[in-house]
Enzyme design. Structure first.
Site, PDB file in Angstrom:
ATOM      1  N   GLY A 198       5.659 -31.403  -6.623  1.00  3.92           N
ATOM      2  CA  GLY A 198       4.251 -31.564  -6.263  1.00  3.92           C
ATOM      3  C   GLY A 198       3.644 -30.235  -5.857  1.00  3.92           C
ATOM      4  O   GLY A 198       4.114 -29.169  -6.258  1.00  3.92           O
ATOM      5  N   GLU A 220       9.961 -28.385  -6.269  1.00  2.73           N
ATOM      6  CA  GLU A 220       9.401 -27.954  -7.561  1.00  2.73           C
ATOM      7  C   GLU A 220       7.889 -27.936  -7.396  1.00  2.73           C
ATOM      8  O   GLU A 220       7.243 -28.986  -7.417  1.00  2.73           O
ATOM      9  CB  GLU A 220       9.818 -28.940  -8.664  1.00  2.73           C
ATOM     10  CG  GLU A 220      11.306 -28.940  -8.969  1.00  2.73           C
ATOM     11  CD  GLU A 220      11.760 -27.706  -9.750  1.00  2.73           C
ATOM     12  OE1 GLU A 220      10.912 -27.035 -10.366  1.00  2.73           O
ATOM     13  OE2 GLU A 220      12.964 -27.413  -9.733  1.00  2.73           O
ATOM     14  N   CYS A 254       2.176 -27.982 -14.714  1.00  7.90           N
ATOM     15  CA  CYS A 254       2.513 -26.984 -13.689  1.00  7.90           C
ATOM     16  C   CYS A 254       2.831 -25.633 -14.313  1.00  7.90           C
ATOM     17  O   CYS A 254       2.620 -24.600 -13.700  1.00  7.90           O
ATOM     18  CB  CYS A 254       3.679 -27.467 -12.849  1.00  7.90           C
ATOM     19  SG  CYS A 254       5.135 -27.830 -13.830  1.00  7.90           S
ATOM     20  N   GLU A 344      -4.431 -22.831  -7.891  1.00  7.59           N
ATOM     21  CA  GLU A 344      -4.007 -23.315  -9.210  1.00  7.59           C
ATOM     22  C   GLU A 344      -5.133 -24.188  -9.800  1.00  7.59           C
ATOM     23  O   GLU A 344      -5.677 -25.048  -9.100  1.00  7.59           O
ATOM     24  CB  GLU A 344      -2.741 -24.152  -8.992  1.00  7.59           C
ATOM     25  CG  GLU A 344      -2.136 -24.716 -10.242  1.00  7.59           C
ATOM     26  CD  GLU A 344      -0.901 -25.574  -9.912  1.00  7.59           C
ATOM     27  OE1 GLU A 344      -0.607 -25.806  -8.718  1.00  7.59           O
ATOM     28  OE2 GLU A 344      -0.248 -26.002 -10.858  1.00  7.59           O
TER      29      GLU A 344
HETATM   30  P1  NAD Z   1       0.974 -33.724  -4.565  1.00 10.25           P
HETATM   31  O1  NAD Z   1       1.740 -32.723  -3.790  1.00 10.25           O
HETATM   32  O2  NAD Z   1      -0.377 -34.118  -4.093  1.00 10.25           O
HETATM   33  O3  NAD Z   1       1.809 -35.102  -4.673  1.00 10.25           O
HETATM   34  C1  NAD Z   1       3.161 -35.145  -5.050  1.00 10.25           C
HETATM   35  C2  NAD Z   1       3.841 -36.332  -4.405  1.00 10.25           C
HETATM   36  O4  NAD Z   1       3.763 -36.203  -2.988  1.00 10.25           O
HETATM   37  C3  NAD Z   1       3.216 -37.677  -4.748  1.00 10.25           C
HETATM   38  O5  NAD Z   1       4.251 -38.612  -4.970  1.00 10.25           O
HETATM   39  C4  NAD Z   1       2.411 -38.021  -3.517  1.00 10.25           C
HETATM   40  O6  NAD Z   1       2.333 -39.402  -3.268  1.00 10.25           O
HETATM   41  C5  NAD Z   1       3.173 -37.334  -2.402  1.00 10.25           C
HETATM   42  N1  NAD Z   1       2.295 -36.884  -1.325  1.00 10.25           N
HETATM   43  C6  NAD Z   1       0.999 -36.469  -1.433  1.00 10.25           C
HETATM   44  N2  NAD Z   1       0.532 -36.103  -0.220  1.00 10.25           N
HETATM   45  C7  NAD Z   1       1.540 -36.283   0.657  1.00 10.25           C
HETATM   46  C8  NAD Z   1       1.660 -36.076   2.059  1.00 10.25           C
HETATM   47  N3  NAD Z   1       0.636 -35.618   2.795  1.00 10.25           N
HETATM   48  N4  NAD Z   1       2.839 -36.353   2.644  1.00 10.25           N
HETATM   49  C9  NAD Z   1       3.871 -36.811   1.926  1.00 10.25           C
HETATM   50  N5  NAD Z   1       3.813 -37.034   0.586  1.00 10.25           N
HETATM   51  C10 NAD Z   1       2.659 -36.770  -0.043  1.00 10.25           C
HETATM   52  O7  NAD Z   1       0.948 -33.172  -6.048  1.00 10.25           O
HETATM   53  P2  NAD Z   1       0.285 -33.818  -7.328  1.00 10.25           P
HETATM   54  O8  NAD Z   1      -1.200 -33.765  -7.208  1.00 10.25           O
HETATM   55  O9  NAD Z   1       0.905 -35.134  -7.609  1.00 10.25           O
HETATM   56  O10 NAD Z   1       0.773 -32.801  -8.465  1.00 10.25           O
HETATM   57  C11 NAD Z   1       0.135 -31.581  -8.706  1.00 10.25           C
HETATM   58  C12 NAD Z   1       0.919 -30.417  -8.149  1.00 10.25           C
HETATM   59  O11 NAD Z   1       2.287 -30.542  -8.481  1.00 10.25           O
HETATM   60  C13 NAD Z   1       0.486 -29.093  -8.753  1.00 10.25           C
HETATM   61  O12 NAD Z   1       0.513 -28.098  -7.761  1.00 10.25           O
HETATM   62  C14 NAD Z   1       1.553 -28.800  -9.806  1.00 10.25           C
HETATM   63  O13 NAD Z   1       1.702 -27.454 -10.140  1.00 10.25           O
HETATM   64  C15 NAD Z   1       2.755 -29.344  -9.117  1.00 10.25           C
HETATM   65  N6  NAD Z   1       3.774 -29.693 -10.099  1.00 10.25           N
HETATM   66  C16 NAD Z   1       4.896 -28.944 -10.140  1.00 10.25           C
HETATM   67  C17 NAD Z   1       5.857 -29.234 -11.093  1.00 10.25           C
HETATM   68  C18 NAD Z   1       7.127 -28.451 -11.191  1.00 10.25           C
HETATM   69  O14 NAD Z   1       8.038 -28.926 -11.856  1.00 10.25           O
HETATM   70  N7  NAD Z   1       7.241 -27.286 -10.573  1.00 10.25           N
HETATM   71  C19 NAD Z   1       5.666 -30.283 -11.995  1.00 10.25           C
HETATM   72  C20 NAD Z   1       4.496 -31.009 -11.894  1.00 10.25           C
HETATM   73  C21 NAD Z   1       3.548 -30.715 -10.947  1.00 10.25           C
END
Ligand code: NAD
Length: 469
Positions: A198, A220, A254, A344
């Site tokens: 995330g 990640e 990502c 990003e």
């Molecule tokens: P996010 O961090 O908002 O959410 C990811 C996960 O965390 C979700 O399951 C969500 O329910 C949970 N979450 C959200 N807020 C939370 C909190 N306050 N406390 C605990 N859990 C929480 O990310 P997103 O919007 O789902 O994805 C986008 C981001 O993820 C971008 O920055 C992208 O670059 C990154 N990403 C990285 C990879 C990688 O492999 N490096 C792959 C995909 C996405």
């Protein structure tokens, strides 16, 4: 009041699931490698059975075409599953290492052992593979896993839940649906390993929760991945590959090139070729193309639209909120202080920055957070070496975009702000295994000089250490 009841039920369900998994792991049921293979095969069969449903869910969540879904989601998962099934016995075997003379006679081995009860939290942009790829590693390594897919891709999350429910005992693997409250409750539990995909912001929250119990993590995360083009690059292939990498999943990748950093002498030619490619790949109106996806939701639509500076748009800029559509959009003459360069982008807006001297490139990249990937289009070995040598990034790809991800011999992951740890292929197995070092000595032979009193043996001890370690 109702909210409190829902929260209470969820919290109870979460702690019951975690306890159930701890009990399951304690039975030793996950330790047998043949049984792990059996589950991986069962998962493969279930995925094949649900292939159409998976495509449908990805279409509903992100308007991914079947070809895109297969090549970036289901296909990748199947390949990794088959690889794990084929190689698991070899990966799980004790690994012999040399023993220094000082420790003789003895055998030295590294035994991969499962951590125990693991938590996998994933993101919505590749909602299928980002959950199943780490899960394959967790199961292959002999762990149990609680999976928390993203709430923002509800159709894929539902299918994921059904697939997991059909294949696994909930004590082994289970899916908990939900958003921040559920994730927060899960993070309050004590895990043996947490694998999170995330944003860097939430990654920090996960890391803090893990630190309370000294739980190891893989994070990640994301960031701004530069796409550098110098004067020696083949601009025809560069244009095709950059547009491919930027616009697959509408930039919600990502590892998408976040911004273009091009030498000023070739900028106009490259931009003109990139415009042609957009037209060639998605037609004059990408909104009508079967191969051009949509933003995940209105919130992300609004976020990306807010990054567009109309005065700098040189291509695209069309959008329709009701359809969550934003056309491929290029912004020219962008500078570091522009809003679009602060975070990003994660969408189809492509800022263009120019440079004259390679030092400008390396110092710009180095002055920002370490990116997940660095892309460079060049035929100059010196330029490539300078950039790779001076700029740290999770990974790098020269003369292409995204395809590095298809090589699962690489550990995929970030560095600094873009993440901690890596996975894919055998690296996933290793990530979910504690590599236990075991020195097995013979008890028949003993050297007395290792025991006190030492003063008279100093010279001999020094010799042994200097010569044999
Ligand atoms: P996010 O961090 O908002 O959410 C990811 C996960 O965390 C979700 O399951 C969500 O329910 C949970 N979450 C959200 N807020 C939370 C909190 N306050 N406390 C605990 N859990 C929480 O990310 P997103 O919007 O789902 O994805 C986008 C981001 O993820 C971008 O920055 C992208 O670059 C990154 N990403 C990285 C990879 C990688 O492999 N490096 C792959 C995909 C996405």
């Amino acid at each position: 009041m109702q909210q409190t009841v829902v929260e209470k039920n969820t919290l109870t369900q979460i702690s019951q699931s975690v306890q159930q998994q701890k009990d399951y792991f304690a039975t030793g049921a996950t330790l047998d490698v043949d049984s792990r293979i059996k589950y991986l095969k069962a998962l493969e069969q279930e995925l094949l059975k649900r292939e159409d449903d998976i495509h449908q869910a990805l279409y509903l969540d992100l308007k991914k075409s079947k070809a895109e879904s297969y090549s970036t989601e289901l296909g990748i998962v199947l390949v990794e599953l088959r690889k794990a099934i084929k190689h698991l016995k070899e990966w799980a075997r004790p690994r012999r290492v040399a023993t220094p003379l000082f420790c003789w006679p003895a055998k030295s081995r590294i035994l991969p052992e499962p951590y125990g009860t693991t938590l996998v939290i994933s993101a919505w942009n590749y909602p299928f593979q980002l959950l199943f790829l780490p899960l394959i590693g967790a199961i292959a390594a002999g762990n149990t896993a609680v999976c928390k897919p993203s709430e923002l891709s509800p159709n894929t999350t539902q299918i994921t839940d059904e697939i997991i429910g059909a294949v696994f005992d909930p004590g082994h693997v289970t899916c908990i649906q939900g958003g921040i409250p559920e994730s927060t409750a899960l993070l309050a539990e004590k895990w043996d390993y947490i694998f999170f995909t995330g944003s860097p912001f939430v990654g920090g929250i996960v890391y803090q929760a893990a630190a309370k119990h000294l739980t190891p993590v893989t994070l990640e995360l994301g960031g701004k991945s530069p796409c550098i083009v110098d004067k020696t690059a083949n601009l025809d292939t560069a244009a095709s590959r950059i547009i491919f990498g930027k616009y697959i999943n509408v930039g919600q990748t990502c590892i998408a090139p976040d911004y273009l950093f091009v030498h000023e002498d070739i900028k106009e030619e490259l931009i003109s070729k990139m415009k042609e490619r957009v037209n060639q790949f998605y037609g004059p109106d990408p909104q009508q193309s079967e191969d051009y996806g949509r933003m995940i939701n209105e919130k992300n639509f609004d976020r990306v639209v807010s990054l567009i500076d109309e005065d700098k748009v040189i291509f695209g800029g069309k959008r329709e909120r009701g359809d969550k559509y934003i056309s491929p959009t290029f912004m020219d003459n962008v500078v570091a202080s522009d809003k679009v360069m602060q975070d990003e982008i994660f969408g189809p807006v492509f800022p263009i920055l120019t440079w004259k001297d390679l030092d400008e490139v390396t110092s710009f990249v180095r002055s920002n957070e370490k990116p997940l990937v660095l892309y460079m289009f060049s035929k100059s070995k010196d330029n490539i070496q300078t950039v790779l040598g001076q700029c740290s990034s999770g990974g790098a790809c020269i003369n292409d975009c995204l395809v590095q991800n298809a090589n699962d011999n690489f550990p995929f992951g970030g560095v600094g702000q873009s993440g901690i740890g890596g996975y894919h292929g055998k690296h996933s197995f290793d990530t979910f295994s504690h590599l236990k070092s075991v020195l097995h000595r013979s008890s028949g032979f003993d050297i007395a000089l290792r025991y006190a009193p030492w003063a008279k043996n100093y010279k001999k001890i020094k010799f042994l250490i200097d010569k044999t370690l």
